[in-house]
Design an enzyme around this catalytic site. Sequence first.
Site, PDB file in Angstrom:
ATOM      1  N   HIS A   1      11.222  22.215  14.037  1.00 12.82           N
ATOM      2  CA  HIS A   1      12.059  21.349  13.192  1.00 12.82           C
ATOM      3  C   HIS A   1      13.507  21.450  13.678  1.00 12.82           C
ATOM      4  CE1 HIS A   1      14.635  20.819   9.482  1.00 12.82           C
ATOM      5  NE2 HIS A   1      13.958  19.694   9.483  1.00 12.82           N
ATOM      6  N   ASN A   2      14.197  20.322  13.730  1.00 17.98           N
ATOM      7  CA  ASN A   2      15.598  20.319  14.190  1.00 17.98           C
ATOM      8  C   ASN A   2      15.748  21.114  15.495  1.00 17.98           C
ATOM      9  OD1 ASN A   2      16.310  18.799  11.974  1.00 17.98           O
ATOM     10  ND2 ASN A   2      17.372  20.443  10.900  1.00 17.98           N
TER      11      ASN A   2
ATOM     12  N   GLU B   1      11.433  17.939  17.622  1.00 17.62           N
ATOM     13  CA  GLU B   1      12.101  16.926  16.807  1.00 17.62           C
ATOM     14  C   GLU B   1      13.419  16.521  17.473  1.00 17.62           C
ATOM     15  OE1 GLU B   1      12.940  15.949  12.165  1.00 17.62           O
ATOM     16  OE2 GLU B   1      13.448  17.980  12.815  1.00 17.62           O
TER      17      GLU B   1
ATOM     18  N   ASP C   1      16.706  14.142  16.489  1.00 18.06           N
ATOM     19  CA  ASP C   1      17.447  13.300  15.538  1.00 18.06           C
ATOM     20  C   ASP C   1      18.395  12.402  16.324  1.00 18.06           C
ATOM     21  OD1 ASP C   1      16.152  14.897  13.768  1.00 18.06           O
ATOM     22  OD2 ASP C   1      17.904  15.357  12.531  1.00 18.06           O
TER      23      ASP C   1
ATOM     24  N   HIS D   1      22.566  16.664  13.837  1.00 15.46           N
ATOM     25  CA  HIS D   1      22.121  16.591  12.447  1.00 15.46           C
ATOM     26  C   HIS D   1      23.095  15.693  11.706  1.00 15.46           C
ATOM     27  CE1 HIS D   1      19.452  17.878   9.335  1.00 15.46           C
ATOM     28  NE2 HIS D   1      20.424  18.337   8.575  1.00 15.46           N
TER      29      HIS D   1
ATOM     30  N   GLU E   1      13.459  11.260  14.832  1.00 13.71           N
ATOM     31  CA  GLU E   1      14.078  10.885  13.563  1.00 13.71           C
ATOM     32  C   GLU E   1      15.142   9.863  13.945  1.00 13.71           C
ATOM     33  OE1 GLU E   1      16.548  12.907   9.939  1.00 13.71           O
ATOM     34  OE2 GLU E   1      14.821  14.001  10.736  1.00 13.71           O
TER      35      GLU E   1
END
Length: 619
Positions: free
Chosen positions: A165-166, A195, A197, A210, A244
Amino acid sequence: MDENRYPFSFGNTDLDGCIRLLEKMQITFDEDHLKHIFKKTIDKHSGDIISMDDFRAIYRALVHRPEFEELFKAYSIDGNILPDGQLLKFLAKEQFQTEADETTALEIIMKYEPIDEVRKRRQMSFEGFIRYMNSDECSIFKSQHRSVYQDMTQPLCDYFISSSHNTYLIADQLMGPSHLWGYTSALLKGCRCLEIDCWDGHNNEPIVYHGHTLTSKIPFRSVIHVIDKYAFMSSSYPLVLSLENHCSPKQQEVMASCLKTILGDKLLSSPLGGETDMTQLPSPEALKFKVLIKNKKVGTLEQSMLRMEEDSVGEAEEVSDSDAQSDDDNSEDMSPVRPKSPSKRKSDRRSSPPPQKKPKVRKTKIALALSDLVVYTKSQKFVGFEHSLQHQKCWENNSIGESQARRLAKVSAPQFIAHTTRFITRIYPKGSRMKSSNYNPQEFWNIGCQMVALNFQTPGTYMELQDGKFLDNGGCGYVLKPAFLRDLNTTFTPRNVGAYSKPMSLSIRVRSLNDSRYNNSVTEEKKKKQSHLNPVSFLFSLALCPKWNETFSFNIQVPELAMIRFCVEDEVSLVNKEFLGQYTLPVMSLNTGYRNIPLISKDGTRLEPASLFAHVWYY
């Protein structure tokens, strides 16, 4: 001791020569501890040179362990030599290697016995025995599980998949830096779902960070270059890039161009064999060395295939999504909840629940160039289990926040498990984890969730469970789920294992800690036994009065899902403990017999030569 037991001899030497000789002999040692022993040795006489006898004494201090000598003498005829027949008895009786034969014993002698004359007689000296006991063959982790041994031809949804995640963050998600090392380190650990973003950047170049925070930014293009370099360095099985995507259609086209030009043939951009009407996902084996894009998608696979011959540059279409939490929205649990007054709570009980508002529709524009790169991992809004059963395609998958997933697992476990037998389900941390803390992944593995995404940059027990879980199957990032979590008609739930229980009675006797920093003084063994599906945890604290050979016994109802974690702490005081090291692995990967348990630091590095020595058996 008999000098013939040592496979080395020389004249006098200094510290550097001592280090070189130990390295040549492939002896692991702590250099500070060696310097301490060397200084004590030369203090006995003037000068900085030691003799052969001095070196042997240093060697014994580093390598010889009384528990090894005790075992050796128990099977040795004269205390000096272990014949192949006696070694075979040791393997069968102590190591529970019932399939071992004379060939097995001879192979061990040939591999580990350093003295030529002893080896030619099909015997093993104490030095050879030490080398064998310190080898990977005597690790607590099964050697056959160090390589890919599971069936890799099942559909993708039948596997637990190592997921991050992230991934771009190397610290907290509020002000921490974004860095390419996040992707490099995750890939080197065998992670198979990253992931990214994505946000609009300057000069029509998408950036990764983020969003709406003070975290630093890195170019999307640079991220893909790093992924291209390291994608299959630790695992040949498919890599999923979970986008994302907050970019405008114009910059989404730049993303699509980057993915195609940088990844080249690695990028999967059309179904295998051109099949668009599939009823199950392809296998990790069929998708080896392929990168899959996880993103929202416009239309069907068939429509994407028809567009392949067309120029779709500049084209975008809207996709509708409920205004409820989207599959890539990390805002869950961010809003504070105000406590209600007692009178308000009473009126709530008397009145009927208010009618639910019809969810607003949020529309997102997706560039067709990016949409068409999505094949087997289309991000699909999770509406409900019944809705998925009726409408969801096998190549559509859901992302569910940890809090919602926990609630669903509590009230609808059978439906949740039925869902994960059909569709890839990704779990991600709630947005209120500003410091990038992690949740317990075990509770979601227990219900078959494939992608349980954790913050890889945050060390701790939960990340150690993740690392231990994916040590299995050669560390390839894919672990086949137990049959009862793959069966479409399963009735298994964590609270009602029923006929799926195959109980294991496990016993572990911890003999000692081999750590030069603490002079082998492990004491106060504590055990924490959790539920039959959660990790079994051992905690060993260092204190003053050693006591050995305490046996811990456990009854594990579903060993296929259980993990075991060994943790060593220094008990500095009654209330202050210092973490020294840990080791976590699946219960099904445990070796039986006398085994070494390596210790790993908080940052994930091996603390050589520190290890626990234990005896393990189960039935």
